[in-house]
Design a protein around this motif. Sequence first.
Motif, PDB file in Angstrom:
ATOM      1  N   ASP A 534       0.818  -1.206   0.000  1.00 30.55           N
ATOM      2  CA  ASP A 534       0.000   0.000   0.000  1.00 30.55           C
ATOM      3  C   ASP A 534       0.857   1.263   0.000  1.00 30.55           C
ATOM      4  OD1 ASP A 534       0.690   0.749   2.691  1.00 30.55           O
ATOM      5  OD2 ASP A 534      -0.929  -0.475   3.503  1.00 30.55           O
ATOM      6  N   SER A 535       0.209   2.423   0.070  1.00 31.47           N
ATOM      7  CA  SER A 535       0.907   3.705  -0.005  1.00 31.47           C
ATOM      8  C   SER A 535       1.850   3.953   1.160  1.00 31.47           C
ATOM      9  CB  SER A 535      -0.115   4.856  -0.052  1.00 31.47           C
ATOM     10  OG  SER A 535      -0.671   4.994  -1.330  1.00 31.47           O
ATOM     11  N   THR A 536       1.656   3.237   2.259  1.00 31.80           N
ATOM     12  CA  THR A 536       2.498   3.444   3.437  1.00 31.80           C
ATOM     13  C   THR A 536       3.512   2.322   3.614  1.00 31.80           C
ATOM     14  OG1 THR A 536       0.896   2.370   4.923  1.00 31.80           O
ATOM     15  CG2 THR A 536       0.665   4.739   4.582  1.00 31.80           C
ATOM     16  N   SER A 537       3.811   1.601   2.541  1.00 28.75           N
ATOM     17  CA  SER A 537       4.860   0.576   2.526  1.00 28.75           C
ATOM     18  C   SER A 537       4.527  -0.645   3.372  1.00 28.75           C
ATOM     19  CB  SER A 537       6.210   1.166   2.990  1.00 28.75           C
ATOM     20  OG  SER A 537       6.593   2.251   2.187  1.00 28.75           O
ATOM     21  N   CYS A 538       3.246  -0.933   3.536  1.00 28.09           N
ATOM     22  CA  CYS A 538       2.826  -2.153   4.233  1.00 28.09           C
ATOM     23  C   CYS A 538       2.403  -3.202   3.210  1.00 28.09           C
ATOM     24  CB  CYS A 538       1.682  -1.859   5.194  1.00 28.09           C
ATOM     25  SG  CYS A 538       2.184  -0.885   6.633  1.00 28.09           S
ATOM     26  N   ILE A 539       2.834  -4.443   3.437  1.00 24.91           N
ATOM     27  CA  ILE A 539       2.582  -5.556   2.517  1.00 24.91           C
ATOM     28  C   ILE A 539       1.392  -6.358   3.034  1.00 24.91           C
ATOM     29  CG2 ILE A 539       3.602  -7.498   1.290  1.00 24.91           C
ATOM     30  CD1 ILE A 539       5.173  -4.899   0.937  1.00 24.91           C
ATOM     31  N   HIS A 540       0.431  -6.633   2.142  1.00 22.24           N
ATOM     32  CA  HIS A 540      -0.794  -7.332   2.513  1.00 22.24           C
ATOM     33  C   HIS A 540      -0.982  -8.585   1.661  1.00 22.24           C
ATOM     34  CE1 HIS A 540      -2.387  -3.717   4.666  1.00 22.24           C
ATOM     35  NE2 HIS A 540      -1.670  -3.095   3.748  1.00 22.24           N
ATOM     36  N   GLY A 541      -1.431  -9.660   2.284  1.00 21.38           N
ATOM     37  CA  GLY A 541      -1.850 -10.833   1.540  1.00 21.38           C
ATOM     38  C   GLY A 541      -3.254 -10.642   0.998  1.00 21.38           C
ATOM     39  N   SER A 542      -3.559 -11.333  -0.092  1.00 19.67           N
ATOM     40  CA  SER A 542      -4.862 -11.210  -0.744  1.00 19.67           C
ATOM     41  C   SER A 542      -5.252 -12.566  -1.306  1.00 19.67           C
ATOM     42  CB  SER A 542      -4.790 -10.173  -1.873  1.00 19.67           C
ATOM     43  OG  SER A 542      -6.023 -10.069  -2.552  1.00 19.67           O
ATOM     44  N   ARG A 543      -6.446 -13.014  -0.952  1.00 19.99           N
ATOM     45  CA  ARG A 543      -6.902 -14.335  -1.424  1.00 19.99           C
ATOM     46  C   ARG A 543      -8.315 -14.202  -1.983  1.00 19.99           C
ATOM     47  NH1 ARG A 543      -5.968 -17.127   2.867  1.00 19.99           N
ATOM     48  NH2 ARG A 543      -4.100 -18.267   2.205  1.00 19.99           N
ATOM     49  N   GLY A 544      -8.470 -14.460  -3.275  1.00 21.85           N
ATOM     50  CA  GLY A 544      -9.784 -14.435  -3.893  1.00 21.85           C
ATOM     51  C   GLY A 544     -10.499 -15.756  -3.722  1.00 21.85           C
ATOM     52  N   THR A 545     -11.817 -15.705  -3.621  1.00 25.06           N
ATOM     53  CA  THR A 545     -12.610 -16.933  -3.475  1.00 25.06           C
ATOM     54  C   THR A 545     -13.812 -16.967  -4.415  1.00 25.06           C
ATOM     55  OG1 THR A 545     -13.912 -15.964  -1.673  1.00 25.06           O
ATOM     56  CG2 THR A 545     -11.944 -17.227  -1.050  1.00 25.06           C
ATOM     57  N   ALA A 546     -14.084 -15.908  -5.137  1.00 27.08           N
ATOM     58  CA  ALA A 546     -15.245 -15.878  -6.027  1.00 27.08           C
ATOM     59  C   ALA A 546     -15.038 -16.809  -7.215  1.00 27.08           C
ATOM     60  CB  ALA A 546     -15.496 -14.455  -6.522  1.00 27.08           C
ATOM     61  N   LYS A 547     -16.141 -17.325  -7.747  1.00 23.93           N
ATOM     62  CA  LYS A 547     -16.068 -18.190  -8.920  1.00 23.93           C
ATOM     63  C   LYS A 547     -15.573 -17.389 -10.115  1.00 23.93           C
ATOM     64  CE  LYS A 547     -18.869 -21.189 -11.890  1.00 23.93           C
ATOM     65  NZ  LYS A 547     -20.242 -21.698 -12.175  1.00 23.93           N
ATOM     66  N   PRO A 548     -14.569 -17.872 -10.835  1.00 20.88           N
ATOM     67  CA  PRO A 548     -14.059 -17.137 -12.001  1.00 20.88           C
ATOM     68  C   PRO A 548     -15.141 -16.877 -13.046  1.00 20.88           C
ATOM     69  CG  PRO A 548     -12.501 -18.826 -11.347  1.00 20.88           C
ATOM     70  CD  PRO A 548     -13.748 -19.062 -10.535  1.00 20.88           C
ATOM     71  N   ALA A 549     -14.963 -15.797 -13.787  1.00 20.51           N
ATOM     72  CA  ALA A 549     -15.944 -15.399 -14.798  1.00 20.51           C
ATOM     73  C   ALA A 549     -16.047 -16.402 -15.937  1.00 20.51           C
ATOM     74  CB  ALA A 549     -15.587 -14.019 -15.352  1.00 20.51           C
ATOM     75  N   SER A 550     -15.009 -17.186 -16.143  1.00 19.11           N
ATOM     76  CA  SER A 550     -15.001 -18.178 -17.218  1.00 19.11           C
ATOM     77  C   SER A 550     -14.020 -19.281 -16.851  1.00 19.11           C
ATOM     78  CB  SER A 550     -14.581 -17.525 -18.538  1.00 19.11           C
ATOM     79  OG  SER A 550     -14.220 -18.499 -19.506  1.00 19.11           O
ATOM     80  N   PRO A 551     -14.310 -20.521 -17.222  1.00 17.65           N
ATOM     81  CA  PRO A 551     -13.350 -21.602 -16.973  1.00 17.65           C
ATOM     82  C   PRO A 551     -12.105 -21.498 -17.843  1.00 17.65           C
ATOM     83  CG  PRO A 551     -15.212 -22.414 -18.253  1.00 17.65           C
ATOM     84  CD  PRO A 551     -15.562 -21.027 -17.829  1.00 17.65           C
ATOM     85  N   HIS A 552     -12.112 -20.599 -18.807  1.00 20.50           N
ATOM     86  CA  HIS A 552     -10.988 -20.465 -19.739  1.00 20.50           C
ATOM     87  C   HIS A 552      -9.972 -19.418 -19.297  1.00 20.50           C
ATOM     88  CE1 HIS A 552     -13.280 -23.016 -22.457  1.00 20.50           C
ATOM     89  NE2 HIS A 552     -14.312 -22.200 -22.312  1.00 20.50           N
TER      90      HIS A 552
END
Length: 762
Positions: A534-552
Amino acid sequence: MSKQRSDKPEIKPFAGPAGGWGSMRSLAEILRRERVTPDALLQLARQNKPDGFMCASCAWPKPADHHPAEFCEEGAKATAWELTTLRTTPEFFERHTLTELRGWKDYDLEQHGRLTHPLRYDAPSDKYVACSWEEAFDAIGTALRPLDPRSVAFYSSGRTALEASYMYGLMARMFGNQNLPDSSNMCHESTSVGLKAAIGVPVGTTQLKDFKQCDAIFFFGQNVGSNAPRMLHDLRAARKRGVEIITFNPLRERGLERFTNPQSPVEMLTGGETQISTQYHQVKAGGDIAAMLGIAKFVIEWDDAALAVGDPRVLDHEFIAQHTQDFEAFADAARTADWADIERESGLERSALEQAARVYARSKAVLAIYGMGLTQHVKGVENVRMVVNLLLLRGNIGRPGAGPTPVRGHSNVQGQRTIGITEKTELAPVDKLRELYGFDPPTEKGLDTVETCRGVIDGSVKAVVSLGGNFLRAVPETAAMEEAWPSLDLSVQIATKLNRNHLFAGRVTYLLPCLGRVEADVQASGLQAVSTEDSTSCIHGSRGTAKPASPHLLSEPRIVAEIAKRILPPNPRVDWDSWVADYGRIRDAIEATYPAIFKDFNKRLFTPGGFWKGNKAAERIWQTPSKKAEFLVPSGLSATGFGDADGRFRLMTLRSNDQFNTTIYGYHDRFRGVKGTRDVLFINREDMAATGLSEGQIVALESDAGDNRLRRREGLIVTPYDIPRGCLGAYYPEANVLMPVEHHAEQSHVPAAKSVPVRIRV
């Protein structure tokens, strides 16, 4: 498709605050428009929280002690935009040629929905056609391998997470170049250059906790209500405890005036508001150097007077003596500066600057927040240096509640610099890369964004690979760039939605759809996580769980790896497939490359509030040649880089609160009272009278760069607005057509989009 543009637009002043019910209605509208499923609402509950996903919009920090809803109106729009159920399938392209689609508006292109299949441009039909991933990767490899590495540019959007960015930068260097233009080149490179020269680090020194410890905030050239609305919570909390907020901004922006907290039932039910700015100074576009020098002149002269009579000093002379260099030269320049010049160039009265200076002089801990209103000028680096000058006078760097606080735009644009997305050898870990991967990294300076544009126009750039973004729409010199792009041997666009850049094909062109950050990224080892800074030099983990828009769809790391395998010789030290199978191994590689920053990277990935990467200037360790923080005497009082002339105006390109960068969510700039159009020219009423214009009149703007090249923006509605005389406002990116590629910040090459010389044509 939801109709947003109107043949009868409404333009009338908006009376409400930032936030409040207006924000709630806007959120409800986009959720309806994108036809999101109930799962989208559940995803919003995970946004910007530990073990959730990090917003793909702005880079404002994510607090450890989060709110029940840790998203803002703009962040929710970004998430709904990604989770839309609308789709742009191969059947869509069967019905539309690229020539036809060039007549569509930016909003209509992206609003059609998520891309679903890899696509190849078919020149005879002027259409995209579906292809296999293997075909795409093989063809890209075949096109790239014979090219001189110096003729290939690898662009990346600041949206791309650390893992894919690390792989991308490594791939480019192993291919043989450092042509790594990115979003930072277009916005905060002036920060990277200016802060690095002044205090030895290329980023701000503050953290979110400093908002709880400051007693004054000086705010320059940033529209918080549209570009980083979650910051309003921190500004509101500061105001509640009596912190004065002194704002310098050409336009009166509602987010800098008043705010109703949508998460406060009392404020929502009673219409309660918090006044944000205690002083609001409408500085001329390009006048911030003069304004800051005026403040410095006051406090230096007050300090001189205190010395003469034996009163307590105003400046922090102990700090100045121990930690700075060239103070006397700067102080002398401030003392000798003429008030008539300062008032003329800033557009502010001496008495107004004195009010601001008195707050600065009595405050013990000052945050200086700024945005592209400072960085996007010809003298943008000097603007940043003036912020530092002001802070150094009273020791406002390296102590709680104080320091420079640049507000970065895209969600990981700062992080990309951290892990090597740069054209500059001195910022890249070339020795470590040589040690880890057994190759000789290039040391020749690569191409930045401006240099890439030059290369596309003159033909020296033969191929562009774009990891996200809308490069052609974001850069200056729109007409020449669009004319030259089809001459490229190869154009590769990695994206989630269709945008204007995709409509200009090179000789070989592929459009590759990727997963969004909110979507589940499942690889051989299971569900993956990525990271951002982020803008203040902090590192964040991010994990998506939503179904992808397409299997491709494929992930960005997978796409980068597949291209790398086809353009690079095998290297036993780089197992691209292993990295894709488990992103934790990419983070191990990042840690091995940057051990001081990323120690125990995987263990700390989901630290609430992120883990801070550290900042030497915050410890008052100055990594400059002098080993001290350095004052700079500005070369002049105007940041525009051009003089005034009869009929010449200073154009500022603006974002609405219904867009993020080049992404247009709709046609409702609520805070400025504009609905149904983006074809607006904001102008001072006195300038309207002086030029004989009337409200609602349709005019054009022409570039006044003096290079004999016609650049013109047609069809603008004259709209009176509270803006300084001699200044105009028009929406980005449409107004980029007026900006020469050579109109950029000195040293940093940031396009100078906040002061473009133009003339009005009737």
